[in-house]
Design an enzyme around this catalytic site. Structure first.
Site, PDB file in Angstrom:
ATOM      1  N   HIS A 143       0.805  -1.218   0.000  1.00  0.00           N
ATOM      2  CA  HIS A 143       0.000   0.000   0.000  1.00  0.00           C
ATOM      3  C   HIS A 143       0.839   1.270   0.000  1.00  0.00           C
ATOM      4  O   HIS A 143       0.356   2.348  -0.318  1.00  0.00           O
ATOM      5  CB  HIS A 143      -0.994   0.004   1.169  1.00  0.00           C
ATOM      6  CG  HIS A 143      -0.373   0.215   2.507  1.00  0.00           C
ATOM      7  ND1 HIS A 143      -0.087  -0.811   3.384  1.00  0.00           N
ATOM      8  CD2 HIS A 143       0.014   1.340   3.145  1.00  0.00           C
ATOM      9  CE1 HIS A 143       0.442  -0.323   4.488  1.00  0.00           C
ATOM     10  NE2 HIS A 143       0.515   0.967   4.362  1.00  0.00           N
ATOM     11  N   ASP A 147       0.061  -7.676   1.279  1.00  0.00           N
ATOM     12  CA  ASP A 147       0.406  -6.266   1.439  1.00  0.00           C
ATOM     13  C   ASP A 147       1.916  -6.075   1.511  1.00  0.00           C
ATOM     14  O   ASP A 147       2.419  -5.311   2.344  1.00  0.00           O
ATOM     15  CB  ASP A 147      -0.265  -5.665   2.676  1.00  0.00           C
ATOM     16  CG  ASP A 147      -0.138  -4.137   2.684  1.00  0.00           C
ATOM     17  OD1 ASP A 147       0.056  -3.555   1.599  1.00  0.00           O
ATOM     18  OD2 ASP A 147      -0.202  -3.530   3.775  1.00  0.00           O
ATOM     19  N   SER A 152       4.282   2.506   8.033  1.00  0.00           N
ATOM     20  CA  SER A 152       4.009   1.357   7.176  1.00  0.00           C
ATOM     21  C   SER A 152       5.252   0.957   6.397  1.00  0.00           C
ATOM     22  O   SER A 152       5.902   1.788   5.759  1.00  0.00           O
ATOM     23  CB  SER A 152       2.907   1.687   6.168  1.00  0.00           C
ATOM     24  OG  SER A 152       1.651   1.629   6.773  1.00  0.00           O
TER      25      SER A 152
END
Length: 420
Positions: A160, A192, A280
């Site tokens: 992402h 992911d 992230s």
């Protein structure tokens, strides 16, 4: 265009009523997810795996940003995530893209050994060892983190984080301040994860990966990344729970963004180490300075997209396997069972509500109404446990399932398939 993309994300449409996901087992409770990145995060409705919380908790991906009645797609527990597994009340750490997360808990590896008193002064040495292996990643409109995977210039991050990038529109900033362009090597939306590569950079310090299966609830961990664009930030905490299933999805509340497919990631590590937008793709490390997870999501409360002490990381062992497949140009395989399940009363196992036609489960003889209480060497108490067991298997593995049918116990062996 990326060189190696695995964009075959499976649908996760929850069944009517209390039932939920189709690739793992999930309980349901509204939750809003957000990615951890620096770009604005948009809360989304999200379902939780495990006992639903008493109040809705939004989940956010940090890119620069339960009981009876819960149903998880266990083979469909195959997973969404290939995504892995059932989600248990959790949030996604992606600020760049909106998404939601659900999670489940497991008491695995929690058997006490001798009690040790930790000298927290040693955390500075751990941070100093890891920081050169963690980078900041910038793409148009967003920012996240990444981890140097090897000395050849390959860097692993969250899908992402780079999902909106094109070609070489990825900028990597190292701990010494050096900034270079990178190209996307491969992505796997179901887990992911993504890999980018820099060229012509010498002196790279690859991260040391540890065994995430050896983690225990209560272990001290550090989260290293670039929250809110603050490169090289380090926070500390503990492993709060293991084998959570988090469900990440697109932003449903942003009228300018098309809805994205929801994906479930099983076996996630829950931590209270502060994780915020921008974390992230960064590292979750243990006291050996080994990476045991890649930070990917956070749970949020109310209108805030910030840390509330509930963050999630993709387990390091899964990261190593997927990253190596992407680097080698191989298709990332995702285990598939083909059943939708819910948690039996009293956490007495995972009860099958439906079996997908032609699936490994149907071929093995599993039926709706069966309750699975053991998978291989693992006891199954909840739907999330089954999701985690399937997720940790390899395509082609033969998995012995202890099944209760009509009050009688039997063993059924299933050959794990591959999600399409």
């Amino acid at each position: 265009m990326t060189e190696n993309e695995n964009h075959d994300v499976e649908p996760a449409s929850p069944p009517a009523g209390p039932a939920e996901p189709t690739t793992g087992a999930e309980p349901t409770t509204g939750a809003q997810p957000i990615w951890a990145g620096t770009a604005p995060a948009y809360p989304h409705q999200h379902s939780w795996y495990g006992t639903p919380p008493t109040q809705q908790v939004p989940v956010v991906p940090p890119r620069s940003g339960g009981g009876a009645g819960k149903v998880v797609a266990a083979g469909l527990l195959g997973f969404l995530l290939a995504a892995g597994g059932a989600v248990v009340g959790g949030a996604v750490v992606h600020d760049l893209d909106g998404s939601h997360t659900t999670t489940t808990t497991s008491a695995a590896n929690s058997t006490p050994t001798s009690v040790k008193v930790m000298d927290r002064s040693s955390l500075a040495d751990i941070a100093a060892t890891v920081k050169p292996s963690v980078v900041s990643i910038q793409v148009p409109g967003a920012e996240g983190s990444g981890v140097v995977f090897n000395s050849d210039g390959y860097i692993v991050t969250n899908n992402h984080v780079v999902a909106e990038a094109r070609g070489n529109a990825v900028q990597v900033i190292f701990s010494d301040g050096k900034s270079v362009s990178a190209r996307i090597v491969g992505t796997d939306p179901k887990t992911d994860l993504a890999v980018v590569k820099v060229s012509g950079v010498s002196g790279l310090v690859p991260a040391k990966f540890g065994d995430s299966n050896a983690l225990r609830v209560g272990d001290t961990v550090l989260a290293v990344g670039s929250p809110l664009g603050l490169e090289g930030s380090v926070t500390s905490g503990i492993v709060s729970a293991l084998n959570r299933t988090i469900s990440e999805g697109g932003d449903q509340s942003n009228p300018f963004q098309a809805p994205q497919q929801t994906t479930d990631i099983g076996g996630a590590i829950q931590t209270d180490a502060a994780i915020n937008p921008g974390n992230s793709g960064g590292a979750l490390v243990d006291l050996n300075a080994s990476v045991i997870g890649i930070n990917t999501a956070i749970a949020t409360s109310g209108q805030s997209n910030g840390n509330i002490g509930v963050g999630f990381a993709i387990p390091g062992n899964l990261v190593k396997r997927v990253a190596q497949d992407l680097i080698n140009g191989q298709k990332v395989s995702h285990p598939f069972l083909g059943v939708q399940v819910g948690t039996a009363g009293g956490n007495g196992g995972a009860t099958i509500s439906s079996v997908a036609p032609g699936s490994p489960a149907e071929k093995a003889g599993l039926q709706a109404g069966d309750t699975i209480t053991r998978a291989g060497s693992k006891d199954i108490h909840t739907s999330e446990d089954l999701v985690a067991a399937v997720q940790s298997s390899n395509v082609g593995d033969r998995l012995d399932l202890t099944v209760v049918r009509g009050g009688k116990q039997q063993t059924i062996t299933v050959t794990i398939g591959e999600a399409s």
